[in-house]
Write an enzyme that holds these catalytic residues in place. Structure first.
Site, PDB file in Angstrom:
ATOM      1  N   HIS A 158       0.820  -1.226   0.000  1.00  0.00           N
ATOM      2  CA  HIS A 158       0.000   0.000   0.000  1.00  0.00           C
ATOM      3  C   HIS A 158       0.849   1.269   0.000  1.00  0.00           C
ATOM      4  O   HIS A 158       0.296   2.379  -0.029  1.00  0.00           O
ATOM      5  CB  HIS A 158      -0.936   0.024   1.210  1.00  0.00           C
ATOM      6  CG  HIS A 158      -1.967  -1.053   1.195  1.00  0.00           C
ATOM      7  ND1 HIS A 158      -2.802  -1.280   0.120  1.00  0.00           N
ATOM      8  CD2 HIS A 158      -2.299  -1.987   2.141  1.00  0.00           C
ATOM      9  CE1 HIS A 158      -3.608  -2.298   0.384  1.00  0.00           C
ATOM     10  NE2 HIS A 158      -3.320  -2.746   1.609  1.00  0.00           N
ATOM     11  N   ASP A 193      -2.927 -10.600  -2.550  1.00  0.00           N
ATOM     12  CA  ASP A 193      -3.429 -10.155  -1.255  1.00  0.00           C
ATOM     13  C   ASP A 193      -4.925  -9.878  -1.334  1.00  0.00           C
ATOM     14  O   ASP A 193      -5.465  -9.582  -2.409  1.00  0.00           O
ATOM     15  CB  ASP A 193      -2.673  -8.875  -0.861  1.00  0.00           C
ATOM     16  CG  ASP A 193      -2.905  -8.450   0.577  1.00  0.00           C
ATOM     17  OD1 ASP A 193      -2.064  -8.786   1.426  1.00  0.00           O
ATOM     18  OD2 ASP A 193      -3.925  -7.780   0.843  1.00  0.00           O
ATOM     19  N   HIS A 195      -6.365  -7.271  -0.301  1.00  0.00           N
ATOM     20  CA  HIS A 195      -6.532  -5.865  -0.665  1.00  0.00           C
ATOM     21  C   HIS A 195      -5.710  -5.524  -1.906  1.00  0.00           C
ATOM     22  O   HIS A 195      -4.617  -6.053  -2.095  1.00  0.00           O
ATOM     23  CB  HIS A 195      -6.076  -4.965   0.496  1.00  0.00           C
ATOM     24  CG  HIS A 195      -6.764  -5.252   1.791  1.00  0.00           C
ATOM     25  ND1 HIS A 195      -6.227  -6.088   2.745  1.00  0.00           N
ATOM     26  CD2 HIS A 195      -7.943  -4.804   2.298  1.00  0.00           C
ATOM     27  CE1 HIS A 195      -7.049  -6.153   3.786  1.00  0.00           C
ATOM     28  NE2 HIS A 195      -8.096  -5.388   3.537  1.00  0.00           N
TER      29      HIS A 195
END
Length: 342
Positions: A158, A193, A195
């Site tokens: 991220h 993942d 996300h």
């Protein structure tokens, strides 16, 4: 197969984060390391300590402005009267670029996307060793190993070139891919993942030399919300070099493996010379985030499918949170990938 990990990575110990506006215990706990180490060893991996690789490999994907912020912001934050124990932003610009704030509060808002990436006294050092684990794994693969596992904690996907977010500070998968690019003309990153790997996408979005592919829960109602949609294909020279495959909530093995087959087809069309797998184990049916419903045997099949690409592969640990099966899921993936033969 070798695994790379340094004990300094456990020292980052965030206290809390905001979820739907309410303070909650931060799920990115140091205990994750023990579960993952056990899973790696159960798959037959030997764990080695990475070397200190300096800032060079990290600065290859992150801006100097951002790295300077990460290194010094905690010390600066402590000089603010009444400030929180950890660096947590309370204001964000509605547009980035142009002027740059001088204050620690303003810079925290500029460089931190959300409240899920609190910075403490140990964060910078832990993040460095996490990234150096990814560098070491990439070097092992460049030297001829079929695959290597980087137990990266804190995770990284991220993190943008100049923004932390979602428990992530340095983008370990991007660091590994850039390291592989020293010898490989084209590198693919496959993110599995729960996300979307929004930071990884952002770093390579305008580049044609690194293909980014992500399977994840549909962000229309799920973190990271603003990235990860199917129409995001890259821009400029990178147009057509980004593929997002969002999945409906609670999708299980069959749907995930169907999307993975599509991802592998795109990777083969790119003809990369090396692969980075951003390995999130939080797609598991029993993970605390509960977004998808992949089973432990499903992770084995995911590993088998990726092994079918026949590429030198760096596995970089991303998400996967505390549950009884966390280590078993890593063992299943690595065994499916063929770790005992590597």
């Amino acid at each position: 197969m070798k695994a790379f990990y340094a004990e300094e990575q456990k020292r980052h110990d965030p206290r809390a984060f905001l979820s739907s506006g309410a303070p909650q215990p931060n799920p990115e706990k140091p205990e994750r390391v023990e579960r993952l180490l056990a899973g790696a060893r159960s798959a037959g991996l030997t764990v080695e300590r990475p070397r200190n690789h300096g800032l060079g490999p990290i600065a290859a994907v992150h801006t100097p402005e951002y790295l300077d912020f990460l290194e010094h912001i905690f010390e600066r934050w402590q000089r603010i009267e009444g400030a929180s124990a950890e660096v947590i932003p309370n204001i964000h610009p509605i547009a980035r670029g142009g002027s740059y704030p001088a204050s620690a509060v303003g810079q925290a808002g500029y460089h931190m996307a959300d409240t899920a990436c609190p910075i403490s006294a140990e964060t910078w050092n832990s993040a460095l060793w996490s990234a150096w684990s990814a560098v070491e794994a990439a070097e092992a693969v460049t030297a001829g190993a079929p695959s290597a596992y980087a137990l990266c904690r804190p995770p990284g996907h991220h993190a943008f070139a100049d923004v932390a977010g979602g428990f992530c500070f340095i983008n370990n998968s991007a660091v590994a891919a850039q390291e592989l690019r020293k010898d490989a003309a084209r590198v693919a990153i496959l993110d599995v993942d729960l996300h979307h790997g929004n930071g990884t996408q952002g770093i390579f979005y305008a580049r044609p030399d690194v293909l980014t592919v992500s399977l994840h829960a549909d962000p229309v109602r799920f973190y990271p919300f603003f990235w990860g949609h199917a129409d995001e294909r890259g821009e400029g020279p990178g147009l057509g070099y980004n593929l997002n495959l969002p999945l409906p909530r609670k999708s299980g093995d069959a749907a995930f493996l169907e999307a993975l087959a599509t991802a592998c087809q795109r990777i083969r069309a790119f003809a990369p010379e090396a692969l980075v797998v951003a390995l999130g184990l939080d797609a598991f049916e029993g993970d605390p985030f509960g977004g998808l419903s992949v089973t432990t045997p499903g992770f084995s099949r995911i590993g088998e499918t990726i092994a079918g690409l026949g590429l030198p592969t760096v596995i970089v640990q991303e998400g996967g949170y505390l549950c009884d099966a966390l280590g078993d899921n890593l063992t299943a993936f690595l065994t499916g990938l063929g770790s005992s033969k590597a």
